[in-house]
Design a protein around this motif. Structure first.
Motif, PDB file in Angstrom:
ATOM      1  N   LYS A   1     -37.647 -46.969 -19.599  1.00  0.00           N
ATOM      2  CA  LYS A   1     -36.391 -46.483 -19.020  1.00  0.00           C
ATOM      3  C   LYS A   1     -36.457 -46.458 -17.499  1.00  0.00           C
ATOM      4  O   LYS A   1     -35.521 -46.897 -16.815  1.00  0.00           O
TER       5      LYS A   1
ATOM      6  N   ARG B   1     -27.408 -45.122 -20.595  1.00  0.00           N
ATOM      7  CA  ARG B   1     -27.736 -44.899 -22.010  1.00  0.00           C
ATOM      8  C   ARG B   1     -28.526 -46.101 -22.485  1.00  0.00           C
ATOM      9  O   ARG B   1     -28.170 -47.238 -22.193  1.00  0.00           O
TER      10      ARG B   1
ATOM     11  N   SER C   1     -30.533 -48.284 -25.638  1.00  0.00           N
ATOM     12  CA  SER C   1     -30.635 -48.538 -27.072  1.00  0.00           C
ATOM     13  C   SER C   1     -31.468 -49.793 -27.298  1.00  0.00           C
ATOM     14  O   SER C   1     -31.586 -50.640 -26.415  1.00  0.00           O
ATOM     15  N   LYS C   2     -32.047 -49.879 -28.480  1.00  0.00           N
ATOM     16  CA  LYS C   2     -32.837 -51.057 -28.870  1.00  0.00           C
ATOM     17  C   LYS C   2     -31.945 -52.013 -29.636  1.00  0.00           C
ATOM     18  O   LYS C   2     -31.102 -51.596 -30.422  1.00  0.00           O
ATOM     19  N   ASP C   3     -32.151 -53.299 -29.424  1.00  0.00           N
ATOM     20  CA  ASP C   3     -31.464 -54.340 -30.177  1.00  0.00           C
ATOM     21  C   ASP C   3     -32.477 -55.457 -30.398  1.00  0.00           C
ATOM     22  O   ASP C   3     -32.698 -56.282 -29.511  1.00  0.00           O
TER      23      ASP C   3
ATOM     24  N   ILE D   1     -33.761 -54.408 -24.930  1.00  0.00           N
ATOM     25  CA  ILE D   1     -33.269 -53.059 -24.638  1.00  0.00           C
ATOM     26  C   ILE D   1     -31.926 -53.233 -23.953  1.00  0.00           C
ATOM     27  O   ILE D   1     -31.785 -54.022 -23.012  1.00  0.00           O
TER      28      ILE D   1
ATOM     29  N   LYS E   1     -22.905 -53.292 -19.323  1.00  0.00           N
ATOM     30  CA  LYS E   1     -23.901 -53.362 -20.402  1.00  0.00           C
ATOM     31  C   LYS E   1     -24.879 -54.458 -20.027  1.00  0.00           C
ATOM     32  O   LYS E   1     -24.520 -55.629 -19.931  1.00  0.00           O
TER      33      LYS E   1
END
Length: 148
Positions: free
Chosen positions: A7, A75, A77-79, A83, A107
């Motif tokens: 992060k 924010r 998130s994992k995909d 990331i 994004k």
């Protein structure tokens, strides 16, 4: 799980390319993109390895005066192996009278390339207020260029 170190690294990348955008430094901005990374959404570019440099130069020239880019409310998130970082962008006039120029949702999809995190897609969803401002002022900027 996304680590605190990941992060922090991704937030530093976002800060660094925002500062490169402030300076209108095409090469500094491009170093954070994957080989085939690109900009999508309200502004678009060709992939890094297929003409992004020219597209970025045009975007920076279109801004005219100094602009400051502030990224906030990250924010994560994992995909799959990527990331994704969603955040808000605030663009402020930095040369003439202080003024908010644009707001957007961004994004960024980050992938590991050659052992480093790189942007594969930088997607910008510009809020309508900027287009309303362009219509009210004689800016010389064609707002249709943002939605091509």
């Amino acid at each position: 799980m996304i680590t605190t170190e990941e992060k922090t690294t991704l937030k530093e990348i976002i800060a660094n390319y925002s500062i490169a955008s402030d300076a209108k430094d095409v090469q500094a901005h491009m170093q954070y993109y994957a080989k085939n990374g690109y900009i999508d959404g309200g502004m678009k570019s060709k992939p890094k390895n297929a003409g992004m440099e020219e597209d970025l130069a045009q975007m920076f020239a279109m801004e005219g005066t100094l602009k400051r880019h502030f990224a906030m409310n990250h924010r994560f998130s994992k995909d799959q192996d990527a990331i994704v970082v969603d955040y808000l962008l605030l663009v402020v006039e930095g040369e003439q009278l202080p003024n908010v120029i644009a707001t957007a949702e961004v994004k960024d999809r980050f992938i590991k390339e050659d052992g480093a995190w790189k942007i594969s897609v930088h997607s910008i969803n510009i809020d309508p207020a900027m287009f309303n401002l362009l219509k009210q002022q004689d800016t010389g900027i064609n707002s249709d260029a943002f939605n091509a």
